[in-house]
Design a protein around this motif. Sequence first.
Motif, mmCIF file in Angstrom:
data_model
loop_
_atom_site.group_PDB
_atom_site.id
_atom_site.type_symbol
_atom_site.label_atom_id
_atom_site.label_comp_id
_atom_site.label_asym_id
_atom_site.label_seq_id
_atom_site.Cartn_x
_atom_site.Cartn_y
_atom_site.Cartn_z
ATOM 1 N N TYR A 147 20.275 11.150 3.883
ATOM 2 C CA TYR A 147 19.583 11.351 2.607
ATOM 3 C C TYR A 147 18.116 10.933 2.733
ATOM 4 C CZ TYR A 147 18.907 11.160 -2.459
ATOM 5 O OH TYR A 147 18.453 11.347 -3.736
ATOM 6 N N VAL A 148 17.883 9.780 3.369
ATOM 7 C CA VAL A 148 16.522 9.296 3.569
ATOM 8 C C VAL A 148 15.750 10.241 4.485
ATOM 9 C CG1 VAL A 148 15.144 7.401 4.524
ATOM 10 C CG2 VAL A 148 17.166 6.897 3.133
ATOM 11 N N LEU A 149 16.396 10.726 5.551
ATOM 12 C CA LEU A 149 15.739 11.650 6.473
ATOM 13 C C LEU A 149 15.326 12.927 5.751
ATOM 14 C CD1 LEU A 149 14.904 12.579 9.311
ATOM 15 C CD2 LEU A 149 17.272 13.347 9.657
ATOM 16 N N ARG A 150 16.210 13.456 4.930
ATOM 17 C CA ARG A 150 15.888 14.674 4.186
ATOM 18 C C ARG A 150 14.670 14.455 3.293
ATOM 19 N NH1 ARG A 150 19.383 16.467 -0.880
ATOM 20 N NH2 ARG A 150 18.131 14.723 -1.640
ATOM 21 N N MET A 195 0.850 -1.194 0.000
ATOM 22 C CA MET A 195 0.000 0.000 0.000
ATOM 23 C C MET A 195 0.882 1.239 0.000
ATOM 24 S SD MET A 195 -3.203 0.836 2.489
ATOM 25 C CE MET A 195 -2.187 1.008 3.941
ATOM 26 N N PRO A 196 1.262 1.714 -1.161
ATOM 27 C CA PRO A 196 2.213 2.821 -1.242
ATOM 28 C C PRO A 196 1.665 4.076 -0.598
ATOM 29 C CG PRO A 196 1.953 1.719 -3.360
ATOM 30 C CD PRO A 196 0.868 1.214 -2.478
ATOM 31 N N LEU A 197 2.532 4.782 0.098
ATOM 32 C CA LEU A 197 2.183 6.056 0.707
ATOM 33 C C LEU A 197 2.811 7.221 -0.034
ATOM 34 C CD1 LEU A 197 2.696 5.065 4.437
ATOM 35 C CD2 LEU A 197 0.551 5.151 3.205
ATOM 36 N N GLY A 198 3.648 6.898 -0.976
ATOM 37 C CA GLY A 198 4.322 7.943 -1.710
ATOM 38 C C GLY A 198 5.306 7.343 -2.676
ATOM 39 N N ASP A 199 5.829 8.133 -3.533
ATOM 40 C CA ASP A 199 6.798 7.647 -4.512
ATOM 41 C C ASP A 199 8.003 8.570 -4.454
ATOM 42 O OD1 ASP A 199 8.081 6.406 -6.531
ATOM 43 O OD2 ASP A 199 6.899 7.327 -8.144
ATOM 44 N N THR A 200 8.978 8.205 -3.619
ATOM 45 C CA THR A 200 10.098 9.087 -3.363
ATOM 46 C C THR A 200 11.402 8.381 -3.601
ATOM 47 O OG1 THR A 200 10.253 8.482 -1.051
ATOM 48 C CG2 THR A 200 8.733 10.253 -1.581
ATOM 49 N N ILE A 201 12.417 9.164 -3.833
ATOM 50 C CA ILE A 201 13.759 8.609 -4.013
ATOM 51 C C ILE A 201 14.260 8.017 -2.707
ATOM 52 C CG2 ILE A 201 16.132 9.191 -4.610
ATOM 53 C CD1 ILE A 201 15.030 11.352 -6.434
ATOM 54 N N MET A 242 9.270 -2.526 2.666
ATOM 55 C CA MET A 242 9.847 -1.645 3.672
ATOM 56 C C MET A 242 9.025 -0.374 3.759
ATOM 57 S SD MET A 242 13.965 -1.980 3.193
ATOM 58 C CE MET A 242 14.774 -3.576 3.462
ATOM 59 N N ILE A 243 8.965 0.168 4.970
ATOM 60 C CA ILE A 243 8.265 1.422 5.196
ATOM 61 C C ILE A 243 9.245 2.433 5.780
ATOM 62 C CG2 ILE A 243 7.462 0.668 7.479
ATOM 63 C CD1 ILE A 243 4.953 2.416 6.942
ATOM 64 N N VAL A 244 9.234 3.605 5.212
ATOM 65 C CA VAL A 244 10.069 4.696 5.706
ATOM 66 C C VAL A 244 9.134 5.738 6.299
ATOM 67 C CG1 VAL A 244 11.785 6.442 5.125
ATOM 68 C CG2 VAL A 244 11.799 4.252 3.936
#
Length: 630
Positions: free
Chosen positions: A54-57, A1-7, A83-85
Motif C-alpha cells: 500500500y505504501v509502495l503504491r 520538513m514535509p515533502l508531501g501529504d499522502t495516505i 519518518m521518511i517514506v
Amino acid sequence: MPLGDTIGVEWAWVIPALSASAFFLTVLAGRVVGRYAACIPVLAILLGFILFWYVLRDLLATGPASFSIDWIVLGDTRIAWGMIVDNLSVVMLGLVTLVSLLVQVYSLEYMKGEPRIAWYFAVHGLFVAAMLSLVLADNLLFLYVAWELVGLGSYLLIGFWWEKRSAAEAAKKAFVTTRLGDVGLLIGIILLFRATGTFDIATVVHVAQTGGISDGTLNAAMFLIFLGAMGKSAQFPLHVWLPDAMEGPTPVSALIHAATMVAAGVFLVARLFPLFELAPNVLTFVAVVGLFTFAFAGTLAMVMTDLKRVLAYSTVSHLGLMMLALGAGAVGAAIFHLVAHGVSKALLFLGAGSLTHATHKTEIWGMGGLWRRMPVTSITFLVGAAALAGVPPLSGFFTKDEVLVAVNDDRGVVFLVLALVGSLLSALYMARVSLVVLFGRLKPDNEHARESPFLMVAPLVILAALGLTVGLLVFNWTDSFHGFGSFVVEGQRLVADEGRFHIEPVVMALSIAAALGGVVLGWVVYAGRVPRHQSIAERYVAIHRILVRKYYIDEIYQWAIDRVVLVFGAFVAMFDRMIVNDTGVDGTAFSVKLSAARLKHVQSGRLYNYGLAMAIGVFSLALIWWVAAT
C-alpha cells in the motif's frame, strides 16, 4: 520538513508499530496461551508486508513524503520523532518485511517443541520493529535509538539458547564488538548536531551541501559514523562477532544475515551518502575497507567446515562488496546487491537449517549426497548458491556486474582486479559447499534424511523464485521505471550517481569468467570420489593453518584484552581504590574524624578553663599589637 501529504506516509509508521506491539502482546499472552502466542508476531509482520504494498503504491503515485512530530523544543532547537517514506526506505521495507515473514513462517516448524517459543517470536517482533524504525527514521537521534534496539534484539536472539556457554559468549561478543562502532556513531552524530543545531537528516544534508559544516568537522563526523556501520555490517576488523553469532537458531541467522542487523550498516552509509560525497577521503576509506573485507572473508569461507560458518563468512565478504560499491559512489548498485544478497542468503541459511533439521549435522564433511533424499531443499539451495556466486543469469550476476562497472569507472583497474579475485573466491566457496553437501556419496548415517515439512519448504521455494527473477529489475521495463538502481537513488540528493544500468562488455566478460572459473575450479577440487582438497592442504600446510585459525585475529584480540585491557583496567581499579577512594575520599573523612577527636578536648565544660583560654587569647593579641606597633 514535509515533502508531501499522502495516505501512505500516514500508514508507514504502522508497519514497525505492529511488530513492536506484537512483542508486548506475545510476552503477555505467552504466559496464558503458551506456544500459540507465536502466531501474534507472524500476523503482525504479515499485515506489515501487506501495508508495504500500500505504501509502495502511494509512493509511486505521489512521490516521497515525510512526517514528524515535535518531541522536545528548547528555544531554536527542535528535536522530533519522524519518518521518511522515500525510494530507499521503501526498498528496505519490502526486503525486511518479506524476509521476516518467511523466516517466521519457517520458524513455526523449525522451533516446534521449543519450550520458550513464545519468547523467541516476541523477540523476533522487537528485532524487526527496530529495523523497520531504523529504515524509516528521518532524523539521526531516532535512527540511533532504533540502531541500539537492533543491537539489543540481536543479543537476545543470538543468545536465545543461553544455557549453552558458547551461545551466551557469542551474544556478548556481538553486543560488545558492535558497541565499539556505536560509540563512534554517537560521537559523529553529536558532531553533526553541534555544527547544524538539528538532528534532521535532510536539514543536515542541506547545511553541509551549502558549506555550513567545516571540512574538518564533516570528515571527522563521517569517519566516526562509518565506524558504526563497520560494526553492524561486520567490516574488518570488527567482523569477528558475525561468525560466532551462528550459535543462535538458524532462522535467526537467516534474519540477521539477510535483512536486519548486518544490512543496517550498509543502509546507514546509503542514507547519509550525500554527506559521504562531501568527504571524499572518508569515501576512499570506505572503498578500501570494503574491498579488503570482500577478499579477506572469502579466503576464510574457503576453509570453514561448519555449514553456517561458511555462509557467515560469505555474508561478511558480500557486505564488503556492498561497501566497496558505496565507496565507488554506486548507491543504487550497493542497495541492489543488498536486496539480491538478502534473498539469496535467507534462502541459503534456511536451506542449511532444513539440511541440519534432517541430518542433525552441521559439519559439511558429515553430509553428502543429500539431493537424493531432499530434492526440493537441494534445488533451492543450489539456486541461492549460484545466485551468490554471480552465475548468469541469476540475480547476483546482475548486481555484482553493476558493482564491478562502478568500481572500474570510479576506482580504477587495481580495485577492479582485486574485486574480481574476491568474485572468484565467492564462486569457489559456494561451489565447494554445494558439491560437498548436496552431491557425492550419501553417508550411511544420513539414509534416514527426508524432505522437510511444508512450512519449511515453502519459504525456500518462494526465495528461490525471487533469486531467479529479482535480477531482472535491473532493466528499464517502462518509461517511468529506469531500473532498480535508478529507482533507489531517485530523490537522494546525490551529486553523480544516477543508478542507471549500463553494460561494459569487458567488465561483464571478466565477471562471467570469474564466476564460471570459480565453479570449474570447485568442481576440479571437490567433485569426484576423492576430493583433492586434503592433498592441497597438506602441500600448503602453513597457509592452511593460518586460514583455519582465521589469521589468528581472535587470538590477537584475546591477547590484547588479557594483556592490555584487563591489566590497564586493574591499574585503574587500584588507582581508584587506593588514591581516589582510600586517600581522596576516605582520607578526607579520616582527617575530619582525627581533627574532631583532638578538638573535642577543648570543650571541657569547666568555666575556669574557658576563662584561662580567654585570658591567654587577650594577652596574645595585646602582645602581637605591641610588637607590630614598635
